[in-house]
Every structure is written in structure tokens, then in C-alpha cells.
Enzyme design. Sequence first.
Site, PDB file in Angstrom:
ATOM      1  N   GLU A 384       0.728  -1.229  -0.028  1.00  0.00           N
ATOM      2  CA  GLU A 384      -0.192   0.121  -0.038  1.00  0.00           C
ATOM      3  C   GLU A 384       0.814   1.155   0.004  1.00  0.00           C
ATOM      4  OE1 GLU A 384      -3.952  -1.326   2.619  1.00  0.00           O
ATOM      5  OE2 GLU A 384      -2.682   0.083   3.255  1.00  0.00           O
ATOM      6  N   CYS A 385       0.723   2.268  -0.956  1.00  0.00           N
ATOM      7  CA  CYS A 385       1.295   3.470  -1.084  1.00  0.00           C
ATOM      8  C   CYS A 385       2.644   3.350  -1.017  1.00  0.00           C
ATOM      9  CB  CYS A 385       0.639   4.197   0.137  1.00  0.00           C
ATOM     10  SG  CYS A 385       0.892   6.113  -0.113  1.00  0.00           S
ATOM     11  N   ALA A 386       3.358   3.392   0.323  1.00  0.00           N
ATOM     12  CA  ALA A 386       4.867   3.442   0.435  1.00  0.00           C
ATOM     13  C   ALA A 386       5.367   2.017  -0.226  1.00  0.00           C
ATOM     14  CB  ALA A 386       5.356   3.555   1.694  1.00  0.00           C
ATOM     15  N   LEU A 388       3.949   0.189  -2.528  1.00  0.00           N
ATOM     16  CA  LEU A 388       3.979   0.431  -4.093  1.00  0.00           C
ATOM     17  C   LEU A 388       5.099   1.098  -4.491  1.00  0.00           C
ATOM     18  CD1 LEU A 388       1.937   0.682  -6.615  1.00  0.00           C
ATOM     19  CD2 LEU A 388       1.371   2.784  -5.752  1.00  0.00           C
ATOM     20  N   SER A 476      -0.913  -0.847  -4.420  1.00  0.00           N
ATOM     21  CA  SER A 476      -1.921   0.219  -5.194  1.00  0.00           C
ATOM     22  C   SER A 476      -1.448   1.440  -3.776  1.00  0.00           C
ATOM     23  CB  SER A 476      -3.411  -0.156  -4.706  1.00  0.00           C
ATOM     24  OG  SER A 476      -4.296   0.778  -4.493  1.00  0.00           O
TER      25      SER A 476
END
Length: 498
Positions: A384-386, A388, A476
Site C-alpha cells: 500500500e502506498c509506500a 507500492l 496500490s
Amino acid sequence: MVNVPRLVIAAPSSGSGKTTVATGLMAAFAGRGLAVSGHKVGPDYIDPGYHTLATGRPGRNLDAYMCGPELVAPLFAHGAQGCDLAVVEGVMGLYDGASGQGELASTAQVAKLLRAPVVLVVDASSQSRSVAALVHGFASWDTQVRIGGVILNKVGSDRHEALLREALDESGVPVLGVLRRAPQVAVPSRHLGLVPVAERRGDAVGAVAAMADRVRGGCDLDALMALARSAPPVPGAGAWSAAEAVGACGEPVPLPAPSRNRGLRPRTPAPQTPPDFVRGDPQGLGCAPERVESARDVPGVVIAVASGPAFTFSYAEHSELLAAAGATVVPFDPLRDEALPEGTRGLVIGGGFPEVYAPELSANEPLRKAVAELALSGAPVAAECAGLLYLARSLDGLPMCGVLDAEARMSERLTLGYRDAVAVSDSVLAATGTRMRGHEFHRTVLEPGAGEAPAWGMHQPERRVEGFVQQGVHASYLHTHWASAPGTARRFVERCKG
């Protein structure tokens, strides 16, 4: 039934001093030998880290948007089990919630769901008698919200305090504390808010101690405890249990068979066109009644979870759900560790600040290689986020793991907000058509923003697809809360069993 003494610390707006007061109260009461539970309204990851430092217990989020209003009291009861007091820090202004959704996800809604008295923290630096009108407005706006007292912040002098108290005497709302105007407690911030505790442990300990000193010196702790004890029970709200949640759920419920896409658009060059997705029941996050084989049949399947200063964004319930599903959760620090934990069968990389630590992450070539090899083997990887960004080919020009054929860079633009999402590709986290709610919170850009098999379809702020699903990887920008769909954790552990 929820029957823990509790307070909600709210304010008319952001920047009024909620974090100082809430964290200071947690630490001050913990210093009296009480078991204190800290909670944060909304999706924020950073404030709960300071709550953890103040109380010695995991900080917990209460998010009525991502988890649904019906889970707020059970998740609260789970976090506050065995405690003498629970302190809930609000988000933004008392009545501010999800954009265009009325009171949903507001501090006021959470206070009502918990039947908790609210303490309003007011920045009094530029007013005197007008404070009474402000407090009266907040107290009368929604009669189901009980404003039990006021803490006046940034008060300039004895005379200023006297004027404020005189005005509030007419409002009927008691003053439970006065904090004088003083230099801010040293809690540095940057592009996404406060600097997380994990990045400044020693300084953070001092900051929390300073908050506690300010609160002890300016607030009536006995009166605040009495107010907390006045909270009535919340009937029918049993404590949430990861074991029960995983045991009761199979796979997250998919939508009906999708039709062809009509108008989804990625922000970057077009990936393979996914199926269409539709707005559904926002509570369509349940689990199918069918039972699946238990991950406990293969005890101790090792799932590595990224931690340390670069990866601090995680909800405590995620690891609890993975463990309840039969996993052995082993944290590791991508800044220091050159290998994944022994026997790793799956990998979870949550949010954080890899952009701040990009040189160090890039320099740890042995771990980057190990992560790439694990992903290439088809093992489940949830990012998630980081996470990704870490899986991308590069971040700000520095080599990362190269799992995803994408480049990441910092941006001036803040992407922030709740999202309704639908899985548009079958993955280790969700079947195609599964609805989830989450939030985005970043100042980076990934190019392309979606792979040939995107992770999610979204409607906000525009219709688009986002993220990557390839082999066992689900990556994502979307942050999700697995308590809302515990089948996600179960599905992930089952895939880790092989």
C-alpha cells in the site's frame, strides 16, 4: 456492552491543539497509574503512534467511513479492553466528516456512537467574550452531542483567562482546563503531517512528556475523570475479535458478473481495460457464509511485515487478523535488514515515507533483490502506498525493487481523500468485484499509475483505475482497513499456504 470511562477530545477546527491535549491527557493519566487506551477518529496513522508512546498500548483508529458506523463501538471496545480510561482524539473540526457525506466519519458521529462526552479544545488566542458564542454554537448544533467541558488553549494572561471564564459562565459549559500561550511542543512536521514516532523515538518521548506536563499544569484531571465516568453504557456493543472475525468470514463478497467498461480512465497511459464497476451499498463489505479451509491447518506460515522508520503506516488490526488466520507475523526493517525473515511465505508492505529514506532503501541492495525474488516466485505480496513505491523500478531516480515496471517521484500535489473502490482484477487480497472503502494520502506520482491488470476501480475524484496485480503481487496507493473485510486477511494467508 461498552462501559469504559471515556472522553472525546474535539475542537472547532484543525490547529486548535487537539493532539497536544489528547496525548497529554493520555500520558498524564497513565502517569497516575491508570491503564489508558488511545484512539484516533479517522484514517490518520501518525497521531496513534504518539498515543502508543503516551499509553504503552497500541493506538487505534475509529473510522466510520472505512469500517462502517456499526464497527466503531466494537473496535473501540476491543482497544479499550481492561482499561480504566479511553481518550479519543477527534479529527478536524467536531462536525467535519467525509466530503459530501453529512456527519459520516466526523468526530461528532463517533462521539454519538460511543455515547461519549466531548471536551472542546478552543484556541482562545484572539477572542474574549466571543468564546461563549462559539461554544454555545457547537453545543447546540446537535443536541445528541454532549459538550461536557472546554479546555481553553493559547490563553495570554490572567486577565485574558478571567474574561474567558466570565463569558463561559453564561454558557453553562464548564472550563476544565486553561493552557497558556507558550512555544509549541517540539513535534516537527513535514509534507504529510507530524513526523512519526518511529523516526524520532528519543525526541518523541520528550515531546509526549512535555505535553503531559502542560496538561497536568493547566487541566483539572479529577474533573475530566469524573466526566469520563459519566459516559453511559453503549448497549449491545461487544468487543471486536480478530479470531471471531476471521472465523466467521470466508471470501469478501464479489459483485455480480461485470459488464464491459464504460468510461474508466487511468491517469497515465492506458492499461488493459478492466471490467466496469458500479457504486454499491457502502456497507457491501461483508463476507460470504461459505467457510474455507482454515490457515491453521498449516500453523506458523510466516508473513513478513515491513516496519521501521520508512514504513510506519499500519493499523494494528491487520497483524491481529493475519495472526488469527494462522500466520506468524514477523516484522523487519528494510533500512537495516539485508534479508527477509527466515521462511517468509508472504510479504506486507504498508505506508510510510520511503521518499524520505530513498537513498538508504536503494543502498540496501541485498534486501531489494530478496523482495524481487520473492515476488517473482509468485508469493503473495500486499503493498500500500509506500509499499507500492518500494516495489517500483525507481523512486526519485534511485533504484528500488523493480517488481513493477513503473517510476515514482515526488510531486507538489497532495492527493488526499476517502475512496470507494472495487477490485477489477482477481488478486491475493480480493476477488474481482469486491467492494472496499479506503483512503489516499500521498505527494508522489507513479507512472504508469496502473498495470495491465489494475488493482482497483474508483469513482473519486474521477472515474479511473489504479494499482497493479501481477502474479501474487497486489500493489496500490489505496489504504484499506481489513477489519471492514476480514476475509481479505484470510484470503491472503490462504494464498501464502500455497
